[in-house]
Scaffold this motif. Structure first.
Motif, short mmCIF file in Angstrom:
data_model
loop_
_atom_site.label_atom_id
_atom_site.label_comp_id
_atom_site.label_asym_id
_atom_site.label_seq_id
_atom_site.Cartn_x
_atom_site.Cartn_y
_atom_site.Cartn_z
N PHE A 292 10.79 30.35 8.14
CA PHE A 292 9.51 30.96 8.73
C PHE A 292 9.60 30.52 10.35
O PHE A 292 9.23 31.48 10.90
N LEU A 293 9.80 29.17 10.55
CA LEU A 293 9.73 28.96 12.09
C LEU A 293 10.74 29.55 13.00
O LEU A 293 10.57 29.80 14.03
N GLY A 294 11.96 29.62 12.00
CA GLY A 294 12.96 30.47 12.75
C GLY A 294 12.63 32.02 13.24
O GLY A 294 13.00 32.39 14.29
N GLY A 295 11.93 32.41 12.16
CA GLY A 295 11.51 33.92 12.41
C GLY A 295 10.50 34.04 13.74
O GLY A 295 10.64 34.88 14.46
N ILE A 296 9.70 32.89 13.82
CA ILE A 296 8.63 32.69 15.02
C ILE A 296 9.45 32.90 16.27
O ILE A 296 9.10 33.37 17.27
N LEU A 297 10.31 31.74 16.16
CA LEU A 297 11.00 31.41 17.24
C LEU A 297 11.99 32.46 17.97
O LEU A 297 11.93 32.98 19.20
N GLY A 298 12.63 33.17 16.88
CA GLY A 298 13.30 34.61 17.41
C GLY A 298 12.36 35.75 17.83
O GLY A 298 12.91 36.44 18.79
N ALA A 299 11.27 35.89 17.40
CA ALA A 299 10.38 36.93 17.86
C ALA A 299 9.58 36.65 18.77
O ALA A 299 8.73 37.32 19.52
N LEU A 300 9.57 35.23 19.47
CA LEU A 300 8.75 34.75 20.74
C LEU A 300 8.62 35.81 21.89
O LEU A 300 7.67 36.07 22.48
N PRO A 301 9.78 36.44 22.21
CA PRO A 301 9.80 37.34 23.41
C PRO A 301 8.64 38.35 23.16
O PRO A 301 8.04 38.99 24.08
N ALA A 302 8.73 39.09 22.13
CA ALA A 302 7.87 40.10 21.72
C ALA A 302 6.66 39.81 21.28
O ALA A 302 5.43 40.23 21.82
N LEU A 303 6.28 38.47 20.80
CA LEU A 303 5.18 37.94 20.34
C LEU A 303 4.26 37.70 21.69
O LEU A 303 3.02 37.58 21.73
N LEU A 366 -4.73 39.70 15.98
CA LEU A 366 -3.33 40.19 16.21
C LEU A 366 -2.25 38.94 16.50
O LEU A 366 -1.29 39.14 15.96
N ALA A 367 -2.77 37.82 17.36
CA ALA A 367 -2.04 36.87 17.20
C ALA A 367 -1.49 36.06 15.89
O ALA A 367 -0.35 35.83 15.61
N VAL A 368 -2.55 35.72 14.96
CA VAL A 368 -2.16 35.33 13.61
C VAL A 368 -1.44 36.20 12.89
O VAL A 368 -0.44 36.02 12.01
N GLY A 369 -1.85 37.55 12.66
CA GLY A 369 -1.15 38.43 12.22
C GLY A 369 0.27 38.63 12.50
O GLY A 369 1.28 38.61 11.52
N ALA A 370 0.56 38.68 13.76
CA ALA A 370 1.98 38.81 14.11
C ALA A 370 2.76 37.92 13.93
O ALA A 370 4.07 37.65 13.56
N VAL A 371 2.35 36.56 14.21
CA VAL A 371 3.23 35.12 13.79
C VAL A 371 3.48 35.25 12.44
O VAL A 371 4.56 34.87 11.94
N ILE A 372 2.39 35.37 11.37
CA ILE A 372 2.81 35.68 10.12
C ILE A 372 3.99 36.72 9.84
O ILE A 372 4.86 36.38 9.11
N ALA A 373 3.84 37.81 10.62
CA ALA A 373 4.64 38.96 10.19
C ALA A 373 6.13 38.19 10.72
O ALA A 373 7.22 38.56 9.98
N ALA A 374 6.26 37.69 11.71
CA ALA A 374 7.50 37.23 12.31
C ALA A 374 8.10 36.06 11.35
O ALA A 374 9.11 36.28 11.03
N GLY A 375 7.11 35.06 10.71
CA GLY A 375 7.67 34.13 10.12
C GLY A 375 8.33 34.78 8.79
O GLY A 375 9.14 34.13 8.29
N GLY A 378 11.51 35.96 9.23
CA GLY A 378 12.35 34.98 9.06
C GLY A 378 13.01 34.59 7.89
O GLY A 378 14.02 34.48 7.60
N ILE A 379 11.90 34.53 7.03
CA ILE A 379 12.28 34.36 5.52
C ILE A 379 13.14 35.31 4.84
O ILE A 379 14.28 35.14 4.33
N GLU A 380 12.82 36.55 5.20
CA GLU A 380 13.44 37.49 4.63
C GLU A 380 14.91 37.64 4.99
O GLU A 380 15.88 38.33 4.12
#
Length: 465
Positions: A292-303, A366-375, A378-380
């Motif tokens: 989950f955290l890896g997904g957030i880290l990878g999506a940070l430029p878009a987030l 938007l912030a919480v929703g997008a962070v969850i989506a990114a996380g 990451g799991i998927e």
């Protein structure tokens, strides 16, 4: 369905009667637009039941408002046509302690047929929370809110003179007790108002910049966390007005100084068990938490296009300022964009993560929703966290950062918006209408400030949030 509707009508009538008995005359129904501005329609307290049953009319054009109240357009939204209905969340109706005679409620947006508005940011946050729950994950989130307080200009509290020098009501050093002494009545009233409104304050302290403070509130489910940060900001604003002060939550109050962040904290649970304190796991993270955290880290430029949505945001995002401008993570590293907080073994607030880059120009839903989506992405995709970084990446040479795989996050809104435009996971999560509206607003903000100097950007946006 009819029985449930009757129950809701009765609930709304009883709530309206209680508010009237408490002296509440008006209820503010708020939503936050894609520029991060809290917009409002108000209804008399005795009309709350009607608003809950039939909604309050509003134009869809607000989804393409920019921070300076200009109006742009996307492929789906813009112009004078159409109508939406605002429905207050009755469970969040709150009597406002610093605005006598007023109550507040966050609102969800539907079309006239009762279908969810596809660009409703609050419902986006709820959908992502439900998507996580369907995967067996419970998320708890909370925000740190930073703001700068100044004295209001004499004779006109709403004056916005760009060249007017800021008059700070406290002169003490960064993090100094002197600031608390100088503003003890004000800070007491802030914490008291928040407490009366049901907001659990974890701590409040002076921050680094002149006149700057920070309040941290207890975590909750993601939608509630976003609601809470809206209520926190408007409460601080109201208390400030009553003390002859002004509060700015802008990312950059003065160009060149440390700006205001709005860090997002999050923790994951499965079946009531924290996934951040797994025995014998690397960094204490269960596999799903690590992914989950890896997904957030990878999506940070878009987030960043969602969590740092203004050209002013990029005045704040400077290396070696604890803003997290490099795409890396670290254990208790305040220069990492994603910080893992371990805490003491018996610390109930330990064992969670912090996204340090975000600021209060962001729409929190938007912030919480997008962070969850990114996380969840990451799991998927079974994302793996790289090795954590120690120290300040900003003091490393270019070659050393490259050797460690550390890259700079977007340094402009244009770059961040380009990354959001290309992010398939966030496009899928947000949907075409919301994704397109956000990008339209970002492009309009870029164009508006394209020729502006840093000082002009800070001055123009100082009092917008």
């Amino acid at each position: 369905m009819g029985s449930r509707a009757a129950e809701q009508r009765q609930e709304a009538r009883q709530l309206a009667a209680r508010l009237s008995a408490e002296g509440v005359r008006n209820v503010a129904l708020t939503w936050v637009d894609n520029a991060g501005i809290a917009r409002v329609k108000t209804v008399p307290a005795e009309r709350l039941a009607a608003a809950a049953e039939r909604g309050v009319g509003m134009s869809p054009v607000f989804d393409v408002f920019t921070s300076d109240d200009a109006i742009t357009a996307s492929d789906h939204l813009g112009g004078p046509d159409g109508d939406l209905r605002l429905f207050p969340d009755l469970e969040r109706v709150t009597t406002l302690a610093a605005q006598p005679g007023w109550a507040w409620a966050p609102a969800d947006r539907y079309d006239q047929l009762g279908l969810p508005h596809p660009a409703c940011q609050r419902q986006f946050a709820r959908r992502m929370t439900e998507r996580a729950a369907a995967a067996g994950l419970e998320l708890r989130m909370g925000f740190e809110t930073e703001w700068v307080v100044t004295r209001a200009p004499a004779g006109h509290p709403a004056a916005t003179g760009a060249d007017e020098p800021l008059d700070y009501p406290c002169t003490g050093p960064a993090y100094g007790m002197t600031r608390v002494v100088e503003l003890s009545d004000y800070l007491r009233d802030v914490t008291e108002a928040l407490s009366v409104q049901g907001i659990d304050v974890l701590q409040l302290h002076p921050e680094y910049a002149p006149g700057q403070f920070e309040v941290t509130t207890a975590p909750g489910d993601p939608v509630r966390a976003a609601d809470d940060v809206v209520l926190v900001r408007e409460t601080i604003r109201a208390v400030s007005v009553r003390h002859g002060l002004r509060a700015s939550f802008a990312p950059s109050v003065v160009a060149g100084q440390v700006g205001n962040g709005c860090h997002l904290h999050l923790s994951l649970y499965r079946d009531g068990t924290s996934l951040h304190r797994t025995p014998d796991a690397q960094w204490g993270l269960a596999p799903d938490a690590s992914a989950f955290l890896g997904g957030i880290l990878g999506a940070l430029p878009a987030l960043l296009a969602l969590g740092c949505p203004s050209p002013a945001s990029y005045l704040r995002l400077q290396p070696s300022h604890w803003a997290g401008v490099y795409q890396c993570w670290g254990v208790e590293n305040r220069e990492a964009a994603l910080r893992l907080i371990t805490g003491a073994p018996d610390d109930p607030d330990g064992g969670h993560a912090e996204v340090k880059t975000f600021d209060a120009a962001a729409n929190p839903y938007l912030a919480v929703g997008a962070v969850i989506a990114a996380g969840l992405h990451g799991i998927e995709s079974a994302t793996r966290l790289p090795e954590p970084q120690t120290g300040d990446p900003g003091v490393l040479g270019v070659r050393e950062r490259a050797r460690r795989g550390i890259v700079r996050l977007p340094a402009t809104l244009t770059e961040a918006a380009d990354r959001l435009e290309k992010s398939a996971p966030l496009y899928e999560a947000m949907g075409e209408v919301l994704h397109g509206a956000v990008l339209a607003v970002r492009r309009a903000e870029e164009a508006h400030f394209a020729e502006s100097e840093d000082d002009a950007i800070a001055a123009a946006t100082r009092w917008r949030w």
